[in-house]
Write a protein that holds these residues in place. Structure first.
Motif, PDB file in Angstrom:
ATOM      1  N   ASN A 109      54.146  47.995  37.281  1.00 40.47           N
ATOM      2  CA  ASN A 109      53.186  47.937  36.177  1.00 40.47           C
ATOM      3  C   ASN A 109      52.934  46.478  35.866  1.00 40.47           C
ATOM      4  O   ASN A 109      53.874  45.691  35.820  1.00 40.47           O
ATOM      5  CB  ASN A 109      53.771  48.565  34.901  1.00 40.47           C
ATOM      6  CG  ASN A 109      54.152  50.001  35.101  1.00 40.47           C
ATOM      7  OD1 ASN A 109      53.392  50.787  35.650  1.00 40.47           O
ATOM      8  ND2 ASN A 109      55.354  50.351  34.675  1.00 40.47           N
ATOM      9  N   LEU A 136      48.331  42.104  42.138  1.00 40.00           N
ATOM     10  CA  LEU A 136      49.647  41.526  41.914  1.00 40.00           C
ATOM     11  C   LEU A 136      49.576  40.010  41.806  1.00 40.00           C
ATOM     12  O   LEU A 136      50.484  39.374  41.283  1.00 40.00           O
ATOM     13  CB  LEU A 136      50.594  41.932  43.046  1.00 40.00           C
ATOM     14  CG  LEU A 136      50.961  43.414  43.017  1.00 40.00           C
ATOM     15  CD1 LEU A 136      51.661  43.802  44.296  1.00 40.00           C
ATOM     16  CD2 LEU A 136      51.851  43.720  41.832  1.00 40.00           C
ATOM     17  N   CYS A 137      48.501  39.427  42.327  1.00 37.24           N
ATOM     18  CA  CYS A 137      48.376  37.978  42.269  1.00 37.24           C
ATOM     19  C   CYS A 137      47.661  37.508  41.011  1.00 37.24           C
ATOM     20  O   CYS A 137      47.554  36.309  40.786  1.00 37.24           O
ATOM     21  CB  CYS A 137      47.638  37.461  43.499  1.00 37.24           C
ATOM     22  SG  CYS A 137      48.635  37.616  44.972  1.00 37.24           S
ATOM     23  N   TYR A 144      51.782  34.362  32.090  1.00 35.78           N
ATOM     24  CA  TYR A 144      51.545  34.962  33.394  1.00 35.78           C
ATOM     25  C   TYR A 144      51.366  36.469  33.292  1.00 35.78           C
ATOM     26  O   TYR A 144      51.229  37.155  34.280  1.00 35.78           O
ATOM     27  CB  TYR A 144      52.726  34.688  34.322  1.00 35.78           C
ATOM     28  CG  TYR A 144      52.981  33.222  34.546  1.00 35.78           C
ATOM     29  CD1 TYR A 144      52.048  32.440  35.231  1.00 35.78           C
ATOM     30  CD2 TYR A 144      54.159  32.636  34.093  1.00 35.78           C
ATOM     31  CE1 TYR A 144      52.283  31.092  35.443  1.00 35.78           C
ATOM     32  CE2 TYR A 144      54.392  31.295  34.314  1.00 35.78           C
ATOM     33  CZ  TYR A 144      53.456  30.519  34.980  1.00 35.78           C
ATOM     34  OH  TYR A 144      53.691  29.208  35.197  1.00 35.78           O
ATOM     35  N   GLY A 145      51.434  37.001  32.112  1.00 32.24           N
ATOM     36  CA  GLY A 145      51.426  38.454  31.996  1.00 32.24           C
ATOM     37  C   GLY A 145      52.813  38.988  32.254  1.00 32.24           C
ATOM     38  O   GLY A 145      53.758  38.239  32.470  1.00 32.24           O
ATOM     39  N   LYS A 146      52.932  40.297  32.196  1.00 33.52           N
ATOM     40  CA  LYS A 146      54.235  40.932  32.365  1.00 33.52           C
ATOM     41  C   LYS A 146      54.189  41.881  33.537  1.00 33.52           C
ATOM     42  O   LYS A 146      53.283  42.705  33.644  1.00 33.52           O
ATOM     43  CB  LYS A 146      54.604  41.736  31.117  1.00 33.52           C
ATOM     44  CG  LYS A 146      54.853  40.890  29.892  1.00 33.52           C
ATOM     45  CD  LYS A 146      56.262  40.350  29.892  1.00 33.52           C
ATOM     46  CE  LYS A 146      56.449  39.433  28.706  1.00 33.52           C
ATOM     47  NZ  LYS A 146      57.547  38.493  28.915  1.00 33.52           N
ATOM     48  N   LEU A 147      55.184  41.769  34.385  1.00 33.67           N
ATOM     49  CA  LEU A 147      55.298  42.679  35.511  1.00 33.67           C
ATOM     50  C   LEU A 147      56.595  43.459  35.358  1.00 33.67           C
ATOM     51  O   LEU A 147      57.637  42.868  35.074  1.00 33.67           O
ATOM     52  CB  LEU A 147      55.302  41.875  36.808  1.00 33.67           C
ATOM     53  CG  LEU A 147      55.253  42.639  38.115  1.00 33.67           C
ATOM     54  CD1 LEU A 147      54.005  43.503  38.206  1.00 33.67           C
ATOM     55  CD2 LEU A 147      55.266  41.670  39.273  1.00 33.67           C
ATOM     56  N   SER A 148      56.527  44.744  35.477  1.00 30.39           N
ATOM     57  CA  SER A 148      57.754  45.534  35.452  1.00 30.39           C
ATOM     58  C   SER A 148      57.632  46.612  36.504  1.00 30.39           C
ATOM     59  O   SER A 148      56.551  46.887  37.018  1.00 30.39           O
ATOM     60  CB  SER A 148      57.968  46.149  34.069  1.00 30.39           C
ATOM     61  OG  SER A 148      56.972  47.110  33.816  1.00 30.39           O
ATOM     62  N   ILE A 180      45.382  45.707  46.068  1.00 28.65           N
ATOM     63  CA  ILE A 180      46.679  45.674  45.400  1.00 28.65           C
ATOM     64  C   ILE A 180      47.268  44.266  45.398  1.00 28.65           C
ATOM     65  O   ILE A 180      47.812  43.797  44.402  1.00 28.65           O
ATOM     66  CB  ILE A 180      47.625  46.679  46.064  1.00 28.65           C
ATOM     67  CG1 ILE A 180      47.194  48.075  45.618  1.00 28.65           C
ATOM     68  CG2 ILE A 180      49.061  46.450  45.683  1.00 28.65           C
ATOM     69  CD1 ILE A 180      47.400  49.101  46.644  1.00 28.65           C
ATOM     70  N   VAL A 181      47.131  43.598  46.535  1.00 27.49           N
ATOM     71  CA  VAL A 181      47.618  42.224  46.601  1.00 27.49           C
ATOM     72  C   VAL A 181      46.920  41.389  45.540  1.00 27.49           C
ATOM     73  O   VAL A 181      47.535  40.621  44.802  1.00 27.49           O
ATOM     74  CB  VAL A 181      47.373  41.634  48.000  1.00 27.49           C
ATOM     75  CG1 VAL A 181      47.704  40.156  48.034  1.00 27.49           C
ATOM     76  CG2 VAL A 181      48.192  42.391  49.025  1.00 27.49           C
ATOM     77  N   PRO A 186      48.577  37.100  38.089  1.00 24.67           N
ATOM     78  CA  PRO A 186      49.286  36.088  37.308  1.00 24.67           C
ATOM     79  C   PRO A 186      48.945  34.656  37.742  1.00 24.67           C
ATOM     80  O   PRO A 186      48.838  33.760  36.914  1.00 24.67           O
ATOM     81  CB  PRO A 186      50.747  36.384  37.563  1.00 24.67           C
ATOM     82  CG  PRO A 186      50.804  37.768  38.036  1.00 24.67           C
ATOM     83  CD  PRO A 186      49.471  38.146  38.541  1.00 24.67           C
ATOM     84  N   PHE A 187      48.768  34.449  39.064  1.00 19.84           N
ATOM     85  CA  PHE A 187      48.505  33.088  39.546  1.00 19.84           C
ATOM     86  C   PHE A 187      47.115  32.609  39.149  1.00 19.84           C
ATOM     87  O   PHE A 187      46.938  31.507  38.690  1.00 19.84           O
ATOM     88  CB  PHE A 187      48.684  33.016  41.059  1.00 19.84           C
ATOM     89  CG  PHE A 187      50.067  33.360  41.450  1.00 19.84           C
ATOM     90  CD1 PHE A 187      51.104  32.470  41.196  1.00 19.84           C
ATOM     91  CD2 PHE A 187      50.358  34.596  42.001  1.00 19.84           C
ATOM     92  CE1 PHE A 187      52.399  32.802  41.521  1.00 19.84           C
ATOM     93  CE2 PHE A 187      51.655  34.924  42.326  1.00 19.84           C
ATOM     94  CZ  PHE A 187      52.680  34.022  42.092  1.00 19.84           C
TER      95      PHE A 187
END
Lengths: 161, 558
Positions: free
Chosen positions: B65, B11-12, B27-31, B7-8, B14-15
């Motif tokens: 998401n 979530l990473c 960076y993509g979209k996080l919601s 999961i980490v 984007p970097f």
């Protein structure tokens, strides 16, 4: 606790890109069984209202009834377009078409039968009302109280300019 | 711990993405969204003390998401601390990852690895879904592939195991589905015609020597949807292959039965009038991902979606006698092999300017539904039965008429009148004694004031001949709701079993509270006494014991 820490930490790192400011890219079914791309409905500067509702949701139906009464005026004045997305599951989805006809609603109706859009929008409760243009979410409100359609119209006028 | 690392990593993304593609800074979209439902239970002088552990209980959900170009990922963290709210499925306990997935999607292909929600057709053969009020999340953990070669064709294949608390259930699920747009293929101009075909298999090996036993149970569905002008119709047939019989959760390894379902719907929709009629027959159609879960009362491990097809009512007193579908085959305590019945809805708008329509029109909604057991000859000693005829109606389980009349009188005043007449056979629906005839009458009026303020008042009465201790005879109810604006509302509501012959049971079930909404954030707080009984959402019900206390619901998205 460990998981929570990991998540919070990761969230802090990624917080730069947070913000649910766009509609998810997905296909949505119309009442006739056709599929449309969600991102297409608000392209070319078309301002749209997206309202998540269900046949069993009383405030949802009150909101759509209230908008239906003034919808022609709204369209004339601002060229806004309403998409009412039913989140009815297969138990009640067959009721959508006759209910919409019976009420004489003239909006476009879309179906989200397994709540895929509702989940992507992180909306635990309905009604949920969005104003969207060029796929960007400009305004978001959940719940309905009598008269809040007037507030919505103020926003529509603001964003239709 | 591997899951957490995954999961980490997700979530990473984007970097990593940004280091590869510095120029565009995509960076993509996080919601995400947070929902929290908490209760603090207290002792009640009238109905008794709270005698279980953990008077404070809280259900919490954090969902994230992430999308980057055609890639997507999600993770949902769930926390039931120190315990889940009353009478939730006991496996929802503690804090853990509830669901996670990664995938890729473009206009032709969609691949998901991890937990996914899926529905084939109406769900009569397969549906995985989530409802946080009911404590249902039967997402399948595995792989799901969809392929859409043209606009009118969609094929999917899935494999996985169903979520069971924070684990997965024992049986593996295989599914294939095809949706074929015949109207497009044949270039029909005004007629809509779609064909759907599905296969769902559940493989669960048990330690059974009987040669009739097979670990794999197959089910097939065929369905056709049709529309032409104002008329639309659909029909579905499902066949569930022979499977070992389970009674009250125990497997009877020398008894084998198959199952089937027929679902037929026809409707007419024109401006101002809509009519819809549904017929459904189900025989031995409860289909579980784990066989020994067949008696669970928490709606867990269901592969298919078979809710009660009745109208969902809007008020406290119209939700006391709620039908629950009876798909199962059982010989004990009563013989039941399924259900047969249907419902009709009529929606009608009396036009503006007519005598009954008035200045704003009058909206009517009528529903009739009736459900019975299947007709069959059975032998309880050797647990065998025979159907006498396919469309035979056996004992009546439930029947209901209802009418809602909605009227706007002026820009400031509007009202709703509702009447519901119910026959409820508690012996078959709840496996207890008694039959109930009840009529509920509800009136509701809303006064709109300037500046977004409004007041809603509702009065209701239930005439009932029920003799069940905790809900016998007549009830009265009322609600007051005041909206200060579209953001802030307060309410008070009460239902009172004043007609109960036992004075100790003449209880007021009251709740008062308020809610605040701003943008995507909603807070609701209330205090009250909850009636013991079924909490139903969309035809699926969860039993909740009588309780008193504070409730706090929070939700937001970002």
């Amino acid at each position: 606790m460990k998981i929570l820490n990991t998540l919070i930490l990761t969230l802090m790192f990624t917080s730069l890109v947070f913000a649910q400011d766009v509609l998810p890219r997905m296909q949505v079914k119309t009442l006739n069984g056709d599929q449309i791309q969600l991102e297409d409905i608000s392209k070319d500067n078309q301002l749209v209202i997206i309202s998540l509702w269900a046949t069993w949701c009383v405030p949802c139906k009150k909101e759509l009834d209230a908008i239906s009464d003034v919808y022609d005026d709204w369209v004339d004045e601002t060229n806004v377009k309403l998409y009412a997305v039913s989140v009815d599951d297969s138990r009640t989805v067959k009721r959508v078409k006759p209910l919409v006809s019976g009420k004489g609603w003239e909006f476009d109706i879309l179906l989200d039968t397994n709540s895929d859009l509702k989940r992507q929008l992180n909306a635990p409760t309905i009604p949920l009302t969005l104003l969207v243009k060029n796929n960007k979410i400009l305004y978001r409100h959940s719940g309905y109280t009598p008269g809040s359609e007037d507030e919505l119209f103020e926003k529509i006028k603001e964003f239709s300019k | 711990m591997n899951r957490y690392k995954l999961i980490v990593l997700l979530l990473c993304i984007p970097f990593f993405a940004s280091s590869q593609d510095d120029e565009k800074k995509d960076y993509g979209k996080l919601s995400g969204g947070i929902e929290s439902n908490s209760q603090y239970y207290v002792d009640d002088a009238k109905t008794g003390d709270f005698e279980q552990e953990d008077p404070f209980r809280s259900n919490n959900y954090l969902r994230l998401n992430y999308t980057y170009k055609n890639w997507f990922a999600h993770v949902q963290l769930e926390s039931y601390e120190p315990n889940a709210i009353l009478n939730f499925y006991p496996k929802y306990n503690g804090t853990d990852i509830g669901t996670f997935a990664v995938g890729y999607k473009n206009s032709k292909i969609e691949v998901t690895l991890g937990h996914f929600y899926e529905q084939f057709g109406s769900g009569l053969i397969l549906r995985s879904w989530e409802d946080r009020q009911l404590g249902i999340n039967n997402a399948i953990r595995g792989a799901n592939v969809k392929y859409r070669p043209t606009h009118s064709l969609e094929f999917s294949a899935l494999y996985g195991r169903q979520r069971d608390g924070f684990e997965v259930s024992d049986g593996s699920i295989f599914g294939f589905n095809a949706e074929i747009g015949l109207a497009t293929l044949f270039k029909f101009e005004s007629t809509g015609l779609n064909l759907g075909l599905s296969y769902v298999g559940r493989d669960e090996d048990l330690d059974i020597d009987n040669p009739n036993f097979e670990s794999l149970t197959n089910s097939f569905s065929a369905r056709l949807d049709f529309s032409e002008g104002n008329i639309y119709s659909s029909i579905e047939y499902v066949k569930k292959g022979e499977d070992v019989y389970a009674e009250l959760g125990n497997i009877i390894d020398d008894k084998y039965f198959d199952g089937s379902a027929i679902l037929f719907n026809i409707g007419y929709a024109a401006s101002g009038l809509g009519i819809d009629a549904t017929f459904r027959r189900m025989e031995n159609m409860a289909f579980f991902s784990e066989r020994d879960e067949s008696a669970n009362v928490f709606n867990q491990n269901f592969i298919n979606f078979i809710p009660a097809l009745t109208k969902q009512h809007d008020y406290g007193l119209t939700n006391i006698f709620v039908y629950q579908s009876q798909p199962r085959l059982t010989f004990n305590p009563l013989f039941k092999s399924g259900e047969i019945g249907g419902q009709v809805d009529i929606f009608y708008n009396i036009k503006k300017g007519t005598t009954l329509g008035g200045k704003y029109g009058t909206k009517l909604a009528f529903n009739f539904s009736t459900w019975s057991g299947l007709k069959g000859d059975f032998n309880i000693n050797d647990r065998s039965y025979e159907d006498t005829d396919l469309f035979g109606f056996g004992d009546k389980y439930f029947e209901e008429f209802s009418l809602d009349i909605k009227k706007k009188w002026s820009p400031k005043w509007s009202s709703i009148f509702s009447i519901v007449n119910t026959y409820y056979n508690a012996r078959y629906v709840e496996d207890r004694i008694g039959e109930v005839n009840a009529t509920a009458v509800v009136g509701e009026v809303t006064r709109k004031f300037d500046g977004g303020k409004s007041l809603r008042a509702e009065l209701s009465h239930l005439f009932s001949d029920d003799e069940t201790t905790e809900r016998a005879k007549n009830w009265a109810g009322g609600t007051l709701e005041y909206n200060f604006s579209s953001r802030l509302s307060v309410f008070a509501t009460d239902i009172w079993n004043y007609g109960n012959p036992d004075e100790d049971q003449q209880v007021h079930y009251y709740t008062f509270g308020g809610s605040f909404t701003k943008g995507a954030t909603r807070v609701m707080a209330s205090y009250g006494r909850q009636r013991g009984g079924l909490v139903c959402v969309g035809g699926i019900c969860r039993f909740v014991p009588e309780n008193t206390g504070f409730t706090l619901n929070l939700s937001t998205s970002f």
